[in-house]
Design a protein around this motif. Structure first.
Motif, PDB file in Angstrom:
ATOM      1  N   ALA A 101       0.932  -1.247   0.092  1.00  0.00           N
ATOM      2  CA  ALA A 101       0.108   0.048  -0.162  1.00  0.00           C
ATOM      3  C   ALA A 101       0.831   1.218  -0.095  1.00  0.00           C
ATOM      4  N   VAL A 102       1.724   1.503   1.070  1.00  0.00           N
ATOM      5  CA  VAL A 102       2.816   2.496   0.995  1.00  0.00           C
ATOM      6  C   VAL A 102       3.446   2.500  -0.328  1.00  0.00           C
ATOM      7  N   ARG A 103       4.025   1.598  -0.912  1.00  0.00           N
ATOM      8  CA  ARG A 103       4.798   1.795  -1.826  1.00  0.00           C
ATOM      9  C   ARG A 103       3.829   2.392  -3.203  1.00  0.00           C
ATOM     10  N   SER A 104       2.566   2.005  -3.058  1.00  0.00           N
ATOM     11  CA  SER A 104       1.774   2.492  -4.308  1.00  0.00           C
ATOM     12  C   SER A 104       1.511   4.090  -4.216  1.00  0.00           C
ATOM     13  N   ILE A 105       1.314   4.324  -2.839  1.00  0.00           N
ATOM     14  CA  ILE A 105       1.178   5.769  -2.673  1.00  0.00           C
ATOM     15  C   ILE A 105       2.388   6.503  -3.138  1.00  0.00           C
ATOM     16  N   ASP A 106       3.533   6.094  -2.641  1.00  0.00           N
ATOM     17  CA  ASP A 106       4.803   6.651  -3.105  1.00  0.00           C
ATOM     18  C   ASP A 106       5.005   6.795  -4.470  1.00  0.00           C
ATOM     19  N   VAL A 107       4.555   5.669  -5.200  1.00  0.00           N
ATOM     20  CA  VAL A 107       5.166   5.593  -6.587  1.00  0.00           C
ATOM     21  C   VAL A 107       4.146   6.340  -7.436  1.00  0.00           C
ATOM     22  N   ASP A 126     -10.340  -3.257  11.279  1.00  0.00           N
ATOM     23  CA  ASP A 126      -9.240  -2.487  11.412  1.00  0.00           C
ATOM     24  C   ASP A 126      -9.224  -1.174  10.837  1.00  0.00           C
ATOM     25  N   GLU A 127      -8.219  -0.403  11.029  1.00  0.00           N
ATOM     26  CA  GLU A 127      -8.097   1.144  10.330  1.00  0.00           C
ATOM     27  C   GLU A 127      -6.729   0.733   9.157  1.00  0.00           C
ATOM     28  N   MET A 128      -7.074   1.494   8.271  1.00  0.00           N
ATOM     29  CA  MET A 128      -5.893   1.377   7.348  1.00  0.00           C
ATOM     30  C   MET A 128      -4.330   1.816   8.118  1.00  0.00           C
ATOM     31  N   PRO A 129      -3.471   1.672   7.339  1.00  0.00           N
ATOM     32  CA  PRO A 129      -2.415   2.036   7.717  1.00  0.00           C
ATOM     33  C   PRO A 129      -2.157   3.523   7.896  1.00  0.00           C
ATOM     34  N   ARG A 130      -1.398   4.273   8.860  1.00  0.00           N
ATOM     35  CA  ARG A 130      -1.570   5.437   8.676  1.00  0.00           C
ATOM     36  C   ARG A 130      -1.088   6.071   7.608  1.00  0.00           C
ATOM     37  N   ARG A 131      -0.090   5.851   7.055  1.00  0.00           N
ATOM     38  CA  ARG A 131       0.359   6.528   5.730  1.00  0.00           C
ATOM     39  C   ARG A 131      -0.565   6.595   4.618  1.00  0.00           C
ATOM     40  N   VAL A 132      -1.449   5.627   4.629  1.00  0.00           N
ATOM     41  CA  VAL A 132      -2.706   5.683   3.685  1.00  0.00           C
ATOM     42  C   VAL A 132      -3.679   6.703   4.031  1.00  0.00           C
ATOM     43  N   VAL A 133      -4.102   6.622   5.404  1.00  0.00           N
ATOM     44  CA  VAL A 133      -4.921   7.710   5.753  1.00  0.00           C
ATOM     45  C   VAL A 133      -4.567   8.961   5.582  1.00  0.00           C
TER      46      VAL A 133
END
Lengths: 187, 187
Positions: free
Chosen positions: A62-68, A107-114
């Motif tokens: 997920a984080v990789r997608s956001i960063d990329v 659960d909540e999404m990872p912080r970076r996603v939020v």
DNA sequence: CGAAAGTAAGCAACTACTTGCTTTTTATTT
DNA sequence: AAATAAAAAGCAAGTAGTTGCTTACTTTCG
């Protein structure tokens, strides 16, 4: 630590593969360990348990997608196109997200996603203020619509319909749809 | 035979509940039998095995959805609204479809679903010919877009985003989006 | 009576996770 | 550079509980 970092990554890579194909319930921890080429007890020492390993795998992608995939509120059609390219290139993230919604939605999404989502909404609101995109829809609705148009051709979507469409045509259509939806209206 | 028909339905109802919540891998056959209040061996005599029971449950809900939500190519926004209402009222069908895509995507959809989709595409093409809706998108793309806008607020969709939106507002937005997408352009 | 419906009690294979132990790495002292 | 000890990494072999499915038998019903 170099060796153990490598082992960790090995496990994570194998976990992404296994979980994206079979979900949490369907995944087998011994299969992950075998694919990673490590002893199964390491898997639990590093990641706690099966569910936490899934979370780690999901967050990684997920984080990789956001960063990329860069977001641009002034060119939402372009963003949708980039997203679709990303999804086609790394289908695992879409499947992992799907499993997440079904098996971990409490659960909540990872912080970076939020955080990333908040920033996107702010950017959309700003673009609306500047008149760059339509004010007909709320920022939340716009983002929601853009994201859903973008996953419309991934084939892992809960609609009652047959096989996914040919990618190229629906990519063009999706971008045109986004453009139609957000172009500033004459008022 | 009345008694056994009742038992069959009892199993199916329990199966829908269990499978929609946990998917095929996560579902437990003994839990289904217990919920249904029948002996577990009947479950296998009637439905073969776990996967076939899932298929029966999925087909039951899928066909019901098709029968209950009328399609209208001349009023796709209305259709989208009806679909959203149906999904909100029976969330099981959306979740079941999601599990199906993830765990059974190799198989073909039930015949009734495939037929219904063909009919919808024909109706859209016809409406396009008559100039009732836009020709900018192919019939396949239009149907795909309408279906995806309609599931955008169900919360079981593989997007990297937080909680589902408030239903009422996103329902209006979704209908407006469909209207914008399919209204005949001036050419 | 015969067929279908219903049931209790398994069972072999699997599953997530642990244990007790050995080996390697790292940090520290000489 | 050598010695040393603590910490971390690695491993083989479990284990307790579960899982989908079966079997052999009894009951019900037309």
């Amino acid at each position: 630590m170099a060796k153990s970092d490598d082992t960790r990554q090995q496990i994570l890579t194998a976990a992404i593969d296994e979980f994206s194909g079979r979900g949490i319930s369907g995944a087998r921890v011994d299969r992950i360990a075998k694919t990673a080429g490590v002893n199964i007890s390491l898997l639990f020492r590093y990641f706690g348990n099966k569910a936490q390993l899934f979370d780690a795998a999901f967050e990684e992608l997920a984080v990789r997608s956001i960063d990329v995939v860069p977001f641009d509120a002034d060119d939402l059609a372009g963003y949708a196109g980039r997203l679709m390219d990303h999804y086609r290139r790394y289908p695992d993230i879409v499947r992992l997200s799907a499993w997440y919604q079904l098996e971990r939605s409490a659960d909540e999404m990872p912080r970076r996603v939020v955080e990333s989502e908040k920033a996107k909404l702010d950017a959309i609101r700003d673009a609306q203020e500047r008149g760059a995109i339509s004010k007909e829809f709320s920022a939340e609705d716009i983002l929601n619509l853009v994201l859903h148009v973008s996953i419309a051709s991934t084939g892992v979507t809960p609609i009652l319909s047959t096989a996914p469409r040919v990618f190229e045509t629906s990519r063009d259509a999706a971008q045109a749809a986004v453009r139609t939806l957000v172009e500033p209206s004459a008022d």
